[in-house]
Design an enzyme around this catalytic site. Structure first.
Site, PDB file in Angstrom:
ATOM      1  N   LYS A  26      -5.121  34.764 -27.051  1.00 55.76           N
ATOM      2  CA  LYS A  26      -5.784  35.492 -28.134  1.00 55.76           C
ATOM      3  C   LYS A  26      -6.675  34.540 -28.939  1.00 55.76           C
ATOM      4  O   LYS A  26      -7.848  34.841 -29.194  1.00 55.76           O
ATOM      5  CB  LYS A  26      -4.710  36.119 -29.031  1.00 55.76           C
ATOM      6  N   ARG A  96      -0.771  36.634 -36.366  1.00 56.48           N
ATOM      7  CA  ARG A  96      -0.469  37.169 -35.035  1.00 56.48           C
ATOM      8  C   ARG A  96      -0.007  36.057 -34.121  1.00 56.48           C
ATOM      9  O   ARG A  96      -0.528  34.943 -34.169  1.00 56.48           O
ATOM     10  CB  ARG A  96      -1.735  37.798 -34.437  1.00 56.48           C
ATOM     11  N   GLY A 105       7.765  41.052 -26.540  1.00 51.42           N
ATOM     12  CA  GLY A 105       9.052  40.442 -26.872  1.00 51.42           C
ATOM     13  C   GLY A 105       8.869  39.342 -27.893  1.00 51.42           C
ATOM     14  O   GLY A 105       9.802  38.901 -28.553  1.00 51.42           O
ATOM     15  N   MET A 107       6.920  37.852 -31.465  1.00 51.56           N
ATOM     16  CA  MET A 107       6.791  38.425 -32.789  1.00 51.56           C
ATOM     17  C   MET A 107       5.656  39.439 -32.880  1.00 51.56           C
ATOM     18  O   MET A 107       4.598  39.260 -32.292  1.00 51.56           O
ATOM     19  CB  MET A 107       6.498  37.320 -33.797  1.00 51.56           C
ATOM     20  N   ARG A 352      -9.358  40.597 -23.824  1.00 55.53           N
ATOM     21  CA  ARG A 352      -8.629  39.917 -22.739  1.00 55.53           C
ATOM     22  C   ARG A 352      -8.930  40.658 -21.450  1.00 55.53           C
ATOM     23  O   ARG A 352      -9.387  41.806 -21.477  1.00 55.53           O
ATOM     24  CB  ARG A 352      -7.122  39.912 -23.019  1.00 55.53           C
ATOM     25  N   HIS A 468      19.310  42.748   6.827  1.00 54.59           N
ATOM     26  CA  HIS A 468      18.715  43.300   8.054  1.00 54.59           C
ATOM     27  C   HIS A 468      17.877  44.534   7.743  1.00 54.59           C
ATOM     28  O   HIS A 468      16.728  44.651   8.165  1.00 54.59           O
ATOM     29  CB  HIS A 468      19.829  43.645   9.047  1.00 54.59           C
ATOM     30  N   ARG A 574       8.434  41.318  20.688  1.00 52.55           N
ATOM     31  CA  ARG A 574       9.857  41.064  20.947  1.00 52.55           C
ATOM     32  C   ARG A 574      10.333  41.974  22.065  1.00 52.55           C
ATOM     33  O   ARG A 574      10.462  43.176  21.853  1.00 52.55           O
ATOM     34  CB  ARG A 574      10.673  41.317  19.676  1.00 52.55           C
ATOM     35  N   ARG A 630       7.429  37.283  23.815  1.00 50.53           N
ATOM     36  CA  ARG A 630       8.597  36.411  23.802  1.00 50.53           C
ATOM     37  C   ARG A 630       9.634  36.938  24.780  1.00 50.53           C
ATOM     38  O   ARG A 630       9.976  38.125  24.743  1.00 50.53           O
ATOM     39  CB  ARG A 630       9.192  36.356  22.394  1.00 50.53           C
ATOM     40  N   GLU A 758      11.577  26.636  16.566  1.00 51.87           N
ATOM     41  CA  GLU A 758      12.420  27.316  15.586  1.00 51.87           C
ATOM     42  C   GLU A 758      13.760  26.627  15.403  1.00 51.87           C
ATOM     43  O   GLU A 758      14.663  27.159  14.765  1.00 51.87           O
ATOM     44  CB  GLU A 758      12.627  28.780  15.982  1.00 51.87           C
ATOM     45  N   SER A 777       4.549  28.276  18.562  1.00 51.84           N
ATOM     46  CA  SER A 777       4.563  29.286  17.515  1.00 51.84           C
ATOM     47  C   SER A 777       5.808  29.027  16.681  1.00 51.84           C
ATOM     48  O   SER A 777       6.927  29.075  17.203  1.00 51.84           O
ATOM     49  CB  SER A 777       4.593  30.683  18.130  1.00 51.84           C
ATOM     50  N   GLY A 779       8.800  29.612  14.589  1.00 50.50           N
ATOM     51  CA  GLY A 779       9.677  30.734  14.249  1.00 50.50           C
ATOM     52  C   GLY A 779      10.390  30.341  12.969  1.00 50.50           C
ATOM     53  O   GLY A 779      11.472  29.775  12.983  1.00 50.50           O
ATOM     54  N   THR A 780       9.741  30.641  11.853  1.00 53.02           N
ATOM     55  CA  THR A 780      10.246  30.061  10.596  1.00 53.02           C
ATOM     56  C   THR A 780      11.517  30.744  10.087  1.00 53.02           C
ATOM     57  O   THR A 780      12.153  30.218   9.193  1.00 53.02           O
ATOM     58  CB  THR A 780       9.151  30.092   9.515  1.00 53.02           C
ATOM     59  N   ASN A 781      11.884  31.905  10.638  1.00 52.80           N
ATOM     60  CA  ASN A 781      13.160  32.508  10.202  1.00 52.80           C
ATOM     61  C   ASN A 781      14.329  31.654  10.672  1.00 52.80           C
ATOM     62  O   ASN A 781      15.147  31.203   9.868  1.00 52.80           O
ATOM     63  CB  ASN A 781      13.327  33.919  10.767  1.00 52.80           C
ATOM     64  N   ASP A 782      14.401  31.422  12.003  1.00 51.98           N
ATOM     65  CA  ASP A 782      15.497  30.607  12.506  1.00 51.98           C
ATOM     66  C   ASP A 782      15.352  29.161  12.063  1.00 51.98           C
ATOM     67  O   ASP A 782      16.345  28.492  11.802  1.00 51.98           O
ATOM     68  CB  ASP A 782      15.567  30.696  14.034  1.00 51.98           C
ATOM     69  N   CYS A 844       5.114  32.875  13.517  1.00 53.03           N
ATOM     70  CA  CYS A 844       5.427  34.291  13.686  1.00 53.03           C
ATOM     71  C   CYS A 844       6.677  34.705  12.909  1.00 53.03           C
ATOM     72  O   CYS A 844       7.271  35.717  13.207  1.00 53.03           O
ATOM     73  CB  CYS A 844       5.560  34.640  15.152  1.00 53.03           C
ATOM     74  N   TYR A 864      -3.294  30.403  13.423  1.00 49.09           N
ATOM     75  CA  TYR A 864      -3.070  31.801  13.059  1.00 49.09           C
ATOM     76  C   TYR A 864      -1.701  31.999  12.423  1.00 49.09           C
ATOM     77  O   TYR A 864      -0.805  31.160  12.576  1.00 49.09           O
ATOM     78  CB  TYR A 864      -3.217  32.719  14.282  1.00 49.09           C
TER      79      TYR A 864
HETATM   80  P1  ADP Z   1      -0.757  42.656 -29.868  1.00 48.98           P
HETATM   81  O1  ADP Z   1      -0.611  41.328 -29.256  1.00 48.98           O
HETATM   82  O2  ADP Z   1       0.479  43.469 -29.869  1.00 48.98           O
HETATM   83  O3  ADP Z   1      -1.962  43.395 -29.385  1.00 48.98           O
HETATM   84  P2  ADP Z   1      -2.276  41.950 -32.182  1.00 48.98           P
HETATM   85  O4  ADP Z   1      -2.052  40.601 -32.717  1.00 48.98           O
HETATM   86  O5  ADP Z   1      -3.476  42.112 -31.323  1.00 48.98           O
HETATM   87  O6  ADP Z   1      -0.981  42.380 -31.422  1.00 48.98           O
HETATM   88  O7  ADP Z   1      -2.368  42.939 -33.386  1.00 48.98           O
HETATM   89  C1  ADP Z   1      -1.819  44.192 -33.470  1.00 48.98           C
HETATM   90  C2  ADP Z   1      -2.718  45.138 -34.197  1.00 48.98           C
HETATM   91  O8  ADP Z   1      -3.125  44.608 -35.445  1.00 48.98           O
HETATM   92  C3  ADP Z   1      -3.958  45.432 -33.422  1.00 48.98           C
HETATM   93  O9  ADP Z   1      -4.103  46.801 -33.319  1.00 48.98           O
HETATM   94  C4  ADP Z   1      -5.084  44.841 -34.214  1.00 48.98           C
HETATM   95  O10 ADP Z   1      -6.186  45.696 -34.181  1.00 48.98           O
HETATM   96  C5  ADP Z   1      -4.525  44.745 -35.634  1.00 48.98           C
HETATM   97  N1  ADP Z   1      -5.065  43.556 -36.289  1.00 48.98           N
HETATM   98  C6  ADP Z   1      -4.810  42.283 -35.986  1.00 48.98           C
HETATM   99  N2  ADP Z   1      -5.538  41.443 -36.756  1.00 48.98           N
HETATM  100  C7  ADP Z   1      -6.271  42.214 -37.599  1.00 48.98           C
HETATM  101  C8  ADP Z   1      -7.234  41.938 -38.635  1.00 48.98           C
HETATM  102  N3  ADP Z   1      -7.605  40.700 -38.931  1.00 48.98           N
HETATM  103  N4  ADP Z   1      -7.778  42.971 -39.273  1.00 48.98           N
HETATM  104  C9  ADP Z   1      -7.419  44.232 -38.950  1.00 48.98           C
HETATM  105  N5  ADP Z   1      -6.548  44.556 -38.006  1.00 48.98           N
HETATM  106  C10 ADP Z   1      -5.956  43.567 -37.328  1.00 48.98           C
HETATM  107 MG    MG Z   2      -3.660  43.091 -29.558  1.00 49.15          MG
END
Ligand code: ADP
Ligand code: MG
Ligand code: MG
Length: 887
Positions: A26, A96, A105, A107, A352, A468, A574, A630, A758, A777, A779-782, A844, A864
């Protein structure tokens, strides 16, 4: 001095897109966008190195951080002409997380940071919008309370719901300024009750609190689990992005949205996205209100009545489209973008590379190459070879309802519905009547090959990804769910039980081998349609790669599939699979149970015409493409009758007493069949078997050559060779038959004679063997089983522990063990070529279809790889990528 903080804003950035390791995805992209003239709110990124410092120094920060952060904050203040904590026109921030790879997962984001009881009044006055100010403040307390102070967000939601009930309203947008103010007070009380402290009023304290929470979240359980599942090293760390807020919730001339520059499920070159008027942050994804479409086209397709962005704010929409085009051509890839419009001013908050289905990936790569946005090589590199599986097998209709009975391992991709059947004989019988069958077994054995072939899908209650059932099903392209342990199979009662449901033979079920699901009843599937784009991409891959791709195939069906998928030969045919056919197995048993060579030859004479026919069919299909056959390989016991009934039938056929048959069976039993009387050991003891096979190969080659006017040049392969003397024994045998053929027919097909490598001993003796052999050839399994001393069929009990403890990196039966088996392969290649300059080299084993292994095979100079027919496109693509990555 160490640089811990990288600023961006007003067109100047200290970072760029190449600094992903340091700034996270990001942060690096925010810096990059800012410097190529895209409107990004100013901000700064605290590097991943600070995260690592934090954890190796008892959760303390580097001493320079405070000073650098202050300067970076001043930079934002200068650009925005606002002050953090100012009572009349307060600068607000977003905080962020941002690791190298996007990581759910971690923050969540904190927005509107810097608000407190005093600045909120400033914000209200300055914006002239009291409601907006308190909506922002309550959002901040809610996010900070949840993310930093770890208070359950439902506690906050309940208070909002309560107020809405009192006011008798439904939507958040209907909540009045007064109500938000009231809710804000309640939120602060909640924080006091839950934490014993007042909600922090000092903006700087709020900022450090959030920064600390991001770094701490790197080690929370969710993040640890996610990293483990996705092979993300802990040492990567996360960065923290701090950025000036822009507001999509300041009125009806504001909005926030997400967009893809192309359709992520079909790949169509259309903008695709949603937005919400007068909203902030994650409101779009959270589903609080139904978002509106971006474009008129989308709106029509989805029959929506509400205005789309293209209609309601066309000027800003145009500006956004300009940014889509700019970002796509800058990053040379489809982008997933977050944007916010504040008072008719557009801001981009994130970009992204967008996640996409394989169908979309293929279409996008091909179209971008055609648009001259990317090179052929880049287009080919963009597709995950394993993802092609999605395109090659039928899948469940995503719109269908399904009742899941149980789950097992996704052992072989694709989906299938059919009637449950508990043994292979019934499967074969019923499929002859045109019925779709799901073969359900505790586990499968080579005896089940025909049942598995006849079935549309295979379900087992035991065994792992390399059992198997799994290996054979993948080879045949049959969907398979393996090791569905909750399913209790009653083979006698012809039923299985799962969570109190009884499924009897003949009942309909569906299995999804891509997800490992076992589903009640029939679920409609959709057939893959190989698009023009797919063919084009494959053609490019073919132009790039050096490795040839062959297939492991022996039935005409498999051979046809292999050809359709672009195989350039058969690397492994085979012959034993031809022996399992229900009509032939009796004759094969007759041969095995013969006491004398004469009897054995008699039985072999009956088998010979069938073998000839099999070979002829394959030669005719393959025309001038190479076919490696074979000679008989498996331990004889695999052909033995098991059921009482079969024993009697055999006794009748051979006109022998049942006790004689029984004692012969016992004689043939082995303690360790994998290392027993199998492979070319059979040919040493019973040369007549191999003689019959070799003769059938030559005769059918001659026949087909005449018929189709192409000279068939068969390649004969001897399995399980351990020495040059042993190989010479068979060379003499083959030359002897060749001499006889020449005598009898006045002509002899050209042929190659080679060996499987093999066993470690063969690899170690490669130089001597290569003096006499035309090809190797691997035979990488055996070779894997015998090098590691681990049985593929038994390792499910302990291999997971090795993987879990990182003693072994990858399952060696899936990706070649480069440091062990790989060393044997590469030294055998060197020694082999030293002895025989024209030695042909291929592989193979199952590894022939594994992209990681294919890269290794490319690098060690094989000519191959041969894999199961359904893997051929995967191998073609992986071979091209191997070339691209290593040149
Ligand atoms: P995630 O990784 O879950 O996408 P983000 O860090 O991109 O989380 O942010 C989550 C939400 O917060 C997004 O919808 C983004 O548009 C909003 N957001 C983040 N930074 C700003 C900012 N500077 N101004 C307004 N909205 C923001
Ligand atoms: Mg985002
Ligand atoms: Mg989020």
């Amino acid at each position: 001095m160490n640089k811990w903080v990288y600023s961006f804003g007003a067109g100047k950035s200290e970072g760029n897109a190449n600094l992903k390791n340091l700034l996270g995805g990001k942060g690096a992209n925010l810096a990059e966008m800012n410097s190529i003239g895209i409107p990004v709110p100013p901000g700064f990124t605290i590097t991943t190195e600070v995260c690592n410092f934090f954890y190796s120094n008892n959760e303390n920060y580097p001493k320079e951080l405070n000073g650098q952060l202050k300067l970076a904050l001043e930079n934002i203040e200068k650009i925005t002409n606002m002050k953090f904590g100012d009572t009349s026109s307060p600068l607000l921030l977003s905080v962020r997380s941002g690791a190298r790879a996007s990581m759910p997962g971690m923050m969540d984001t904190v927005l509107n940071l810097g608000l407190n009881d005093i600045t909120v009044e400033g914000l209200a006055r300055e914006s002239g919008d009291y409601r907006f100010a308190y909506d922002s403040y309550r959002r901040f307390i809610q996010m900070y309370g949840n993310v930093v102070l770890e208070i359950d967000s439902s506690a906050f939601e309940e208070l909002i719901e309560c107020e809405k009930e009192i006011e008798n309203i439904k939507l958040d947008t209907e909540v009045s300024a007064e109500s938000w103010e009231k809710i804000t007070k309640q939120f602060k009380e909640l924080v006091k009750i839950k934490t014993g402290k007042d909600f922090p009023q000092n903006p700087i304290e709020q900022l450090w609190g959030s920064v600390g929470a991001v770094f701490s979240s790197w080690m929370n359980q969710r993040a640890i689990t996610y990293r483990k599942l996705n092979d993300i090293p802990e040492s990567w760390g996360t960065a923290v992005n701090v950025q000036a807020m822009v507001f999509g919730n300041m009125g009806d001339d504001c909005c926030t949205g997400v967009a893809f520059t192309r359709n992520p499920s079909t790949g169509a070159n259309n903008y695709y996205g949603e937005y919400l008027v007068n909203a902030q942050g994650e409101d779009v994804v959270a589903g609080i209100r139904t978002p509106q479409n971006l474009t008129i086209k989308e709106k029509r397709e989805q029959n929506s009545d509400s205005l789309c962005m293209e209609e309601s704010i066309p000027i800003i929409y145009k500006e956004l489209v300009g940014i889509f085009v700019k970002l796509e051509s800058h990053y040379q890839d489809m982008q997933d973008i977050e944007f916010t419009v504040q008072k008719n001013k557009l801001w981009i908050l994130q970009t992204r590379s967008g996640k996409r289905t394989t169908t979309a990936a293929v279409r996008i790569a091909v179209e971008m190459k055609n648009e001259e946005l990317i090179s052929k090589e880049l287009a080919v590199s963009r597709i995950d070879p394993l993802g092609l599986d999605q395109l090659l097998h039928p899948t469940l209709d995503p719109k269908a309802n399904k009742i899941i009975l149980s789950r097992g391992l996704p052992a072989s991709p694709g989906a299938a519905s059919g009637k449950v059947v508990f043994n292979s004989e019934d499967a074969v019988e019923m499929s002859k009547n045109g019925e779709d069958i799901i073969l359900v077994r505790m586990e499968t054995s080579p005896e089940d090959i025909h049942g598995m072939y006849a079935a549309k899908g295979i379900l087992t209650s035991r065994g792992g990804m390399t059992s198997h059932a799994a290996v054979v099903a993948r080879g045949m392209g049959r969907p398979c769910v393996a090791g569905a342990g909750e399913i209790l199979i009653d083979h006698v009662g012809n039923k299985f039980t799962v969570s109190n449901q009884i499924i009897k033979s003949g009942d309909l079920i569906t299995i999804d081998g891509s997800l490992g699901e076992v589903i009640l009843g029939e679920v409609p599937t959709i057939l893959p349609e190989l698009s023009k784009d797919f063919s084009k991409l494959m053609k490019w891959a073919d132009e790039i790669r050096d490795l040839n791709i062959r297939a492991n195939a022996e039935t005409t069906n498999d051979v046809k599939t292999a050809l359709e998928f672009g195989a350039e030969g058969i690397g492994l045919c085979r012959t034993e699979h031809m022996f399992f056919d229900s009509e032939r197995i009796l004759t094969v048993r007759e041969m095995i149970y013969s006491d004398t060579e004469i009897d054995r030859r008699k039985a072999l004479e009956k088998i010979a015409p069938m073998q000839k026919k099999d070979f002829a069919e394959i030669f005719e299909l393959m025309k001038n493409l190479p076919v490696t056959i074979r000679l008989l390989d498996p331990p004889l016991h695999e052909f033995l009758p098991r059921e009482e009934e079969e024993l009697y039938e055999l006794a009748r056929n051979l006109d022998k007493d049942i006790t004689v048959i029984r004692s012969r069976s016992i004689q043939l039993e082995e303690q360790n069949p994998m290392l027993g009387h199998r492979g070319c050991r059979l040919g040493i003891t019973f040369p007549e078997i191999y003689e019959m096979q070799v003769r059938s190969i030559f005769e059918s080659a001659l026949e087909v050559s005449k018929k189709i006017k192409i000279n068939i040049k068969p390649e004969i392969m001897i399995p399980l060779i351990i020495s040059d003397k042993e190989f010479l024994f068979f060379k003499k045998l083959v030359e002897n038959i060749a001499g006889k053929i020449l005598e009898e027919y006045g002509e002899m097909p050209q042929y190659l004679l080679g060996t499987m490598v093999e066993l470690p001993r063969a690899a170690l003796n490669a130089e001597n063997i290569a003096l006499h052999a035309d090809f190797f050839s691997f035979g990488t399994n055996d070779l894997t089983q015998t090098t590691l001393g681990i049985s593929r069929d038994d390792c499910a009990k302990f291999l997971p522990d090795y993987l879990e403890n990182k003693i072994i990196e990858n399952d060696p039966f899936i990706s070649i063990d480069i440091d062990g088996v790989g060393v044997l392969v590469s030294s055998a290649i060197k020694a082999g070529v030293k002895a025989n300059k024209t030695l042909k080299l291929g592989i193979c084993g199952e590894h022939g279809g594994d992209p990681k292994s294919i890269e290794f095979f490319h690098n060690v100079g094989l000519q191959y790889v041969s894999c199961s027919p359904y893997r051929v496109p995967i191998a073609r693509l992986a071979a091209a990528q191997a070339k691209i990555n290593n040149s």
